[in-house]
Design an enzyme around this catalytic site. Structure first.
Site, mmCIF file in Angstrom:
data_model
loop_
_atom_site.group_PDB
_atom_site.id
_atom_site.type_symbol
_atom_site.label_atom_id
_atom_site.label_comp_id
_atom_site.label_asym_id
_atom_site.label_seq_id
_atom_site.Cartn_x
_atom_site.Cartn_y
_atom_site.Cartn_z
ATOM 1 N N CYS A 333 4.654 -11.081 7.771
ATOM 2 C CA CYS A 333 4.922 -12.004 6.819
ATOM 3 C C CYS A 333 6.198 -12.181 9.132
ATOM 4 O O CYS A 333 6.498 -12.895 9.269
ATOM 5 C CB CYS A 333 5.344 -11.866 6.194
ATOM 6 S SG CYS A 333 5.568 -10.215 5.395
ATOM 7 N N ARG A 362 -0.348 1.283 5.993
ATOM 8 C CA ARG A 362 0.584 1.148 5.569
ATOM 9 C C ARG A 362 0.413 2.856 5.432
ATOM 10 O O ARG A 362 -1.206 2.572 5.133
ATOM 11 C CB ARG A 362 0.392 -0.098 4.062
ATOM 12 C CG ARG A 362 0.701 -1.528 4.373
ATOM 13 C CD ARG A 362 0.286 -2.265 3.213
ATOM 14 N NE ARG A 362 0.173 -3.283 3.908
ATOM 15 C CZ ARG A 362 0.280 -4.089 3.009
ATOM 16 N NH1 ARG A 362 0.714 -3.345 1.129
ATOM 17 N NH2 ARG A 362 0.751 -5.426 2.789
ATOM 18 N N GLN A 380 -5.583 -8.237 5.923
ATOM 19 C CA GLN A 380 -5.110 -9.216 5.247
ATOM 20 C C GLN A 380 -5.541 -10.001 5.587
ATOM 21 O O GLN A 380 -5.531 -10.594 6.625
ATOM 22 C CB GLN A 380 -4.014 -9.248 4.823
ATOM 23 C CG GLN A 380 -3.184 -7.871 4.192
ATOM 24 C CD GLN A 380 -1.567 -8.396 4.267
ATOM 25 O OE1 GLN A 380 -0.756 -7.943 4.954
ATOM 26 N NE2 GLN A 380 -0.964 -7.789 2.757
ATOM 27 N N ASP A 382 -3.981 -13.347 5.016
ATOM 28 C CA ASP A 382 -2.989 -13.518 5.062
ATOM 29 C C ASP A 382 -2.636 -14.669 5.092
ATOM 30 O O ASP A 382 -3.340 -14.954 6.605
ATOM 31 C CB ASP A 382 -2.300 -12.435 5.547
ATOM 32 C CG ASP A 382 -0.932 -12.973 5.113
ATOM 33 O OD1 ASP A 382 -0.745 -12.555 4.122
ATOM 34 O OD2 ASP A 382 0.186 -11.726 6.179
ATOM 35 N N HIS A 384 1.076 -17.828 5.438
ATOM 36 C CA HIS A 384 2.425 -18.641 4.500
ATOM 37 C C HIS A 384 2.179 -19.812 5.056
ATOM 38 O O HIS A 384 2.371 -20.097 6.394
ATOM 39 C CB HIS A 384 3.126 -17.222 5.623
ATOM 40 C CG HIS A 384 2.938 -15.272 5.791
ATOM 41 N ND1 HIS A 384 2.337 -14.775 6.725
ATOM 42 C CD2 HIS A 384 4.055 -15.322 4.704
ATOM 43 C CE1 HIS A 384 2.424 -13.908 6.054
ATOM 44 N NE2 HIS A 384 3.139 -13.981 4.933
ATOM 45 N N LYS A 464 5.242 -14.581 -8.785
ATOM 46 C CA LYS A 464 3.865 -14.189 -7.951
ATOM 47 C C LYS A 464 3.099 -14.987 -9.157
ATOM 48 O O LYS A 464 3.262 -14.276 -10.425
ATOM 49 C CB LYS A 464 4.149 -13.286 -7.324
ATOM 50 C CG LYS A 464 4.196 -11.816 -8.041
ATOM 51 C CD LYS A 464 3.920 -10.327 -7.879
ATOM 52 C CE LYS A 464 3.166 -9.342 -8.683
ATOM 53 N NZ LYS A 464 2.871 -8.551 -8.468
ATOM 54 N N HIS A 510 3.872 -16.741 0.322
ATOM 55 C CA HIS A 510 2.830 -15.377 1.201
ATOM 56 C C HIS A 510 1.827 -15.765 0.169
ATOM 57 O O HIS A 510 1.582 -15.904 -1.124
ATOM 58 C CB HIS A 510 3.162 -14.218 0.795
ATOM 59 C CG HIS A 510 4.385 -13.720 1.002
ATOM 60 N ND1 HIS A 510 4.653 -12.666 2.706
ATOM 61 C CD2 HIS A 510 5.941 -14.311 0.937
ATOM 62 C CE1 HIS A 510 6.218 -13.168 2.133
ATOM 63 N NE2 HIS A 510 6.359 -13.485 1.437
#
Length: 635
Positions: A333, A362, A380, A382, A384, A464, A510
Site C-alpha cells: 500500500c 512477512r 498478493q 493486490d 488499491h 471490511k 485495499h
RNA sequence: GCUGGCGUAGCUCAGUCGGUAGAGCAGCUGACUUGUAAUCAGCAGGUCGGGGGUUCAAUUCCCUUCGCCAGCUCCA
C-alpha cells in the site's frame, strides 16, 4: 390432572402437565430420530417435563442444533470413558465443533493412539450400558462442592466464573459434567463414533497456561454417515497440496533456502504464469491500471505508514544501505500511495484503481507455516482504489462483481461473507465509519449476497468484507478481503482538489481477490485434486507413439499443437504404451494422444482423457476442442 | 513461539534391544519395437538432518541445533 396444548409443526397435541417430552415424542413415533426439543424456542432435554402450552420443535441430527447437541453428548461420553480408563485425568472443557467434538484433559502425558483405542472401546461399552442422561440444577456453592469432591479443579474454576445460577450439570452413570445442555436422553443414542487424533492445547487457549491433552473425535447417528465422513478425511489427505505438489513436481520448499519460502518448479510456474496472465487481463478489462513497486523501501516510509508501529511483529529486521535503514516490504500500500502522491490529483481523476501482483515478506511464527497456505514470502493479488467518499459504494459494487467473476472462473461459486464493523480501537471519525460500513452493507445487499456481520472485527483503520470460498469438498478458505482505509490517506496526507477548489482526503480501498498467489495455488491444487482444467494444466496434451515407426507423425502432431499455442509434450521413449499412459495419467495430463500405425495411416489420433475414455478424432478436431477449453477456461 | 511426534538412497518406507544399513519405485546400461495404468536383466546409489557428549565402538543412548508433521495461538 390439567392438560396443556403442545403445538407441533402442523398439528397440536393435548398432554397432561408433567409428562416428559420423551413420552410425547414416543407417542408421535419420532423418538428414534429426535435428539432434543425446542420449547418456545428454548432447547430442552427429552426427559424434561411439559409445563404449559407451548410451540414445540423436534431437534434432529439434520439440524445444526441437533448436530451440536449430539456431538456435545459424544464429548461427554468420551470424557466418561477417559475418566474410567484414566481416573487421574482432570476434565476441563469439551465442546462440539464443526465436524465433531473434542475434550481437553489435564493428564500427566500425551495420549497415544493405543490410549485412543482403549478409550474408544470403553465408549462402546458405555453406549451399550445405555445410561440415562439426567440434568441436575445446583446452586453455585453446591456445584463448587460437588466438583471439589470429585477432584475436578478446572470445573470449579469454571463454576466460580458463572454468575447466572442455577448451575446445571449432567449425569450419566456416576459421571457428572458441568454443562448447560441439552443432551441426548441416554448414552445409547450415540451410535457411530471415532476418535480422530490427540494433541496438546492450552487451557483457555493461552500459551501462558498449562498445556492440556486434547482428543478430537466425531460422531453420527448412522454408521454410513460416519464412514462417509472418514472417507472424506481420506480424500482430503489424498488431495493435500504438499503431497500433490511433490508428485506433480509443482513446487518445493527447501531447508537450505528457508522455511516458508517457495520454489516454483516449471510445472507450477506455468500455472502461475497462466493465472497471472488471466488476472492482469481481467483487471485491465475491469478498468484497473497495473503498477509495479520495489521490494524494499526506507524505514521512514514504514514509520509514516504506521506499519512499524502496528505491524512490527510481522516485519523483518531492517537492513543497512549506505548507512540508511531499509525494510523488506510486508505490504504494497505505501508504494501505491506514493504513486498517488506523485501528482496533484483532481476529483475528476478519481477513482484510481491500481493493481499489482506485489510480492511481500512477512514474519510468521514457525509453528504456523503450512505448505503454500501459510508462507513467509508471497505475492498478493493486490489493488488499491482511491476514491471520493461518495464513490465507495459504487466501487465496492464493482469489486464484488469482479470478485465473483474471478472466483467463478475456478468453480468457486459459493461463499461465506463477513462484514466486519468498527472495533474498539479505531482511527477516523465514527461518522465516517458509519458511512463506509453502510456503503459496504448496501453493496452486499444490492448484489443479493448473503453475509454475516462480525461486530467489532474490522481492522483499526476501517470496516471490511471478507469472503470465504467453498471448495469442491465443502471446505472454506478465506481468500478475498475488501478493506476500507481511513488511516493511510490521513497519515500520508494525500488529497485531491475538489469541485470546490479545496483539498479533500480520498478514501482508500485495499482489496485482494485470491489473497495470495501461493495460497490460492495451494487451494486450487486441493480443489482440483491436481487434475487442473485444461487451460491451467502444465502439459495440456501428450503424444504417445506406440513404436518408433510413428515418431515422425507424433513429432508433427506435437509441432502442430505447439504452434497453435497448446502445451504439448511428446513421449517417444522406447517404452510400452501402457507405461506411457500410466505416467501421463499419474501426471494428470488432460489429453493423451496415442498414435500407432492405424492412426498414422488414417491421419487420426486415439485421444484418451483422464477418465480413461478413448475416442478417435482428427488433429483438427482435437485442436479445436482444446483451444475451446482454453478459451472458455472449462474442461 | 509452545506441547507432542518425526527426520534412514531422488521418492515411499523397512531395519539396527550399540558392532558404520535394506526393499520397491525412480536413475544409469543393455536387450525388447511395444495398442490404452508398470517388459526384462544388470549396475550404481546412503559420513541414517547438522553439531557435541557417553562408549573400545553411535544411525541406534544422552544433550543441543535445524527442519518437517499435528494441535494451540495467529493469519493472505
Amino acid at each position: 390432572m390439567s392438560e396443556v396444548t403442545l403445538r407441533f409443526d402442523g398439528h397440536e397435541k393435548k398432554v397432561a402437565i408433567g409428562t416428559p417430552f420423551l413420552d410425547v415424542i414416543k407417542s408421535l413415533g419420532k423418538l428414534k430420530e429426535t435428539i432434543a426439543v425446542q420449547v418456545n424456542g428454548q432447547p430442552r432435554d427429552l426427559p424434561s417435563r411439559v409445563e404449559s402450552d407451548a410451540d414445540v420443535t423436534l431437534i434432529t441430527f439434520d439440524s445444526p442444533e441437533g448436530k451440536e447437541i449430539y456431538r456435545h453428548s459424544s464429548s461427554h461420553l468420551m470424557a466418561q470413558a477417559v475418566k474410567e480408563v484414566f481416573p487421574s485425568a482432570k476434565m476441563t472443557i469439551g465442546p462440539a465443533i464443526e465436524e465433531g467434538f473434542y475434550y481437553d484433559f489435564d493428564f500427566e502425558r500425551p495420549f497415544t493412539p493405543e490410549d485412543l483405542d482403549k478409550i474408544e472401546a470403553k465408549m462402546t461399552e458405555i453406549v451399550k450400558r445405555d445410561l440415562p442422561i439426567s440434568r441436575m440444577e445446583l446452586s453455585k456453592e453446591e456445584a463448587v462442592k460437588l466438583f471439589q469432591q470429585r477432584g475436578e479443579p478446572y470445573k470449579t474454576e469454571l463454576i466460580e466464573e458463572i454468575d447466572t445460577p442455577p448451575i446445571s450439570a449432567y449425569q450419566q452413570g456416576d459421571f457428572i459434567d458441568l454443562c448447560t445442555g441439552p443432551h441426548v436422553p441416554s448414552t445409547g443414542k450415540i451410535k457411530a463414533f471415532k476418535l480422530i487424533s490427540s494433541a496438546g492445547a492450552y487451557w483457555r487457549g493461552s500459551e501462558k497456561n498449562k498445556m492440556l491433552q486434547r482428543i478430537y473425535g466425531t460422531s453420527f447417528p448412522r454408521r454410513e454417515d460416519l464412514d462417509a465422513h472418514l472417507k472424506k478425511l481420506e480424500e482430503i489427505k489424498k488431495r493435500d497440496h504438499r503431497k500433490l505438489g511433490k508428485e506433480l513436481d509443482l513446487f518445493s520448499i527447501s531447508d537450505e533456502i528457508g522455511p516458508g519460502l517457495v520454489l516454483w518448479h516449471p510445472n507450477g510456474a506455468i500455472i502461475r504464469k497462466t493465472l497471472e496472465d488471466f488476472w492482469r487481463e481481467a483487471h485491465v478489462k475491469a478498468g484497473y491500471e497495473l503498477v509495479f513497486s520495489p521490494h524494499i523501501a526506507r524505514l521512514d516510509l514504514w514509520k509514516q505508514s504506521g506499519h512499524l508501529q502496528f505491524y512490527k511483529e510481522n516485519m523483518y529486521a531492517p537492513m543497512d544501505i549506505d548507512g540508511m535503514p531499509f525494510e523488506l516490504k510486508p505490504m504494497n500500500c505505501p508504494f501505491h500511495i506514493m504513486i498517488y502522491k506523485s501528482h496533484l490529483r483532481s476529483y475528476r481523476d478519481l477513482p484510481f484503481r491500481w493493481a499489482e501482483l506485489g510480492t511481500v515478506y512477512r514474519y510468521e511464527r514457525s509453528g504456523v507455516l503450512h505448505g503454500l497456505l501459510r508462507v513467509r514470502g508471497f505475492t498478493q493479488d493486490d489493488a488499491h482504489l482511491f476514491c471520493r467518499p461518495d464513490q465507495i459504494e459504487s466501487e465496492i459494487l464493482k469489486v464484488l462483481d469482479f470478485t465473483t467473476f474471478v472466483l467463478k472462473t475456478f468453480g468457486f461459486d459459493s461463499y461465506d461473507i463477513y462484514l466486519s464493523t468498527r472495533p474498539e480501537k479505531f482511527v477516523g471519525s465514527p461518522e465516517r465509519w458509519e458511512q463506509a460500513t453502510a456503503a459496504l452493507e448496501s453493496a452486499l445487499k444490492q448484489k443479493g449476497l448473503a453475509y454475516q456481520i462480525d461486530p467489532g472485527e474490522g481492522v483499526f483503520y476501517g470496516p471490511k468484507i471478507d469472503m470465504k470460498i467453498k471448495d469442491v469438498l465443502g471446505r472454506s478458505w478465506q481468500c478475498t478481503t475488501i478493506q476500507v482505509d481511513f488511516n493511510l490517506p490521513e497519515r500520508f496526507g494525500i488529497t485531491y482538489r475538489g469541485e470546490d477548489g479545496r483539498e479533500h482526503q480520498p478514501i482508500m480501498i485495499h482489496r485482494a481477490l485470491m489473497g495470495s498467489i501461493e495460497r490460492f495455488f495451494g487451494i486450487l491444487i486441493e480443489h482440483y485434486a491436481g487434475a487442473f482444467p485444461t487451460w491451467l494444466s502444465p502439459v495440456q496434451a501428450k503424444v504417445l507413439p506406440i513404436t518408433e515407426r510413428q515418431r515422425d507423425y507424433a513429432g508433427q502432431i506435437q509441432q502442430r499443437l505447439r504452434g497453435a499455442g497448446i502445451r504439448c509434450a511428446l513421449d517417444d521413449r522406447n517404452e510400452k504404451v501402457g507405461l506411457k499412459i500410466r505416467e501421463a495419467q499419474l501426471m494428470k495430463v488432460p489429453y493423451m494422444l496415442v498414435v500407432g500405425d492405424r492412426e498414422a495411416a488414417d491421419q487420426t489420433l486415439s485421444v484418451r482423457n483422464r477418465a480413461g475414455e478413448s475416442t478417435t478424432m482428427t488433429l483438427e478436431e482435437l485442436q479445436k476442442k482444446i483451444l475451446d477449453e482454453i478459451a472458455t477456461r472449462v474442461g
